[in-house]
Design an enzyme around this catalytic site. Structure first.
Site: not given
Ligand code: NDP
Ligand code: 8X3
Length: 253
Positions: A139, A152
């Protein structure tokens, strides 16, 4: 030619789900994992029969990772690409207004879940040979500090350095390693971060054009399909509306 196979954590939503659908469209076989089985079943129902293997994994539960990888069907091995995507942020408040349990959950998921999955998957990636890759979703929160980013951002800084160290340890193995660090993206991420607040999720992106899950899926696909001799070490992507504004100077009142 053998169909390629990708193993995705967090395939029930956002980047992971979009990647599963895009790779499937491109003819790859998908191993889709996450905690919400019903969503994995919906994904499987939407895609051609036999193209997707689904399995429930809770990244905070090491045994569930080991069990799923040990029991992968023969026709879903070896694995060409591991997408370490599952993860979350919990809470938006600055220190000390945080919940220690939230910090524990982020460490257990974003750090321990990612390293345990990687460790268990390496033998299957090695079997795939040249072209295999690990894509770790980091991220921009790892690279730029912001109020409330505390634990985070630090877990994602771990992902960044772990990716570099992993690549070093895997020297000579043919496995490529990339840190993919997105900025603000619209998924269920903010809903989770605000403990299920749909309104907060909508409000944050109001009037903005954030990154969308499909943008990250396309980047993941591009990474996985680079020539086998190319390792993209790191990618950082932000929407145009998100600007790393530099250092802030605060004068005493
Ligand atoms: P979502 O919340 O849409 O998706 C997150 C996914 O992670 C879900 O499929 C969820 O599945 C899974 N997850 C969370 N906790 C667990 C767990 N304990 N075990 C297994 N699976 C888990 O968010 P994003 O698609 O945005 O996030 C995906 C990744 O990208 C993350 O690592 C996030 O930190 C990162 N990210 C997101 C950004 C944003 O702004 N959206 C920017 C930068 C990075 P389920 O709940 O079914 O288990
Ligand atoms: C998620 C991006 O800027 O919301 O990883 O922390 S931010």
């Amino acid at each position: 030619m053998k169909q390629k196979i990708i193993f995705i954590t967090g395939a029930t939503s956002g980047f992971g789900e979009a990647s599963a659908r895009l790779f499937a469209k491109q003819g790859w076989k998908i191993i889709a994992t996450g905690r919400r089985l019903e969503r994995l079943e919906n994904l499987r129902n939407d895609l051609p029969k036999g193209q997707v293997h689904i399995a429930k994994i809770d990244l905070t539960d090491h045994a569930s990772i080991v069990e799923v990888i040990k029991n992968l069907p023969q026709d879903f091995k070896p694995v060409d690409c591991l997408l370490n995507n599952g993860g979350l942020a919990l809470g938006v408040k600055p220190i000390p207004d945080i919940k220690l349990q939230d910090w524990r959950t982020m460490v257990e998921t974003n750090i321990m879940g990612l390293i345990n999955t990687t460790q268990e998957m390496i033998p299957l990636l090695k079997q795939a040979g040249r072209g295999a890759c690990i894509i770790n979703i980091g991220s921009t929160a790892a690279h730029y500090a912001y109020k409330g980013g505390n634990c985070y951002g630090a877990t994602k800084a771990f992902v960044s350095q772990f990716s570099a160290n992993l690549r070093t340890d895997l020297e000579g193995s043919d496995i490529r390693v990339t840190e993919l660090a997105p900025g603000m993206a619209k998924s269920e991420f903010t809903k989770v971060r605000t403990y299920g607040d749909d309104e907060a999720n909508e409000k944050l992106y109001e009037g903005l054009e954030p990154i969308l899950p499909k943008d990250i899926a396309e980047t993941v696909y591009w990474l996985a399909t680079r020539p086998a001799n190319i390792n993209v070490n790191s990618i950082e992507i932000m929407p145009l509306c998100q600007i790393p504004a530099g250092l802030k100077i605060v004068k005493p009142e």
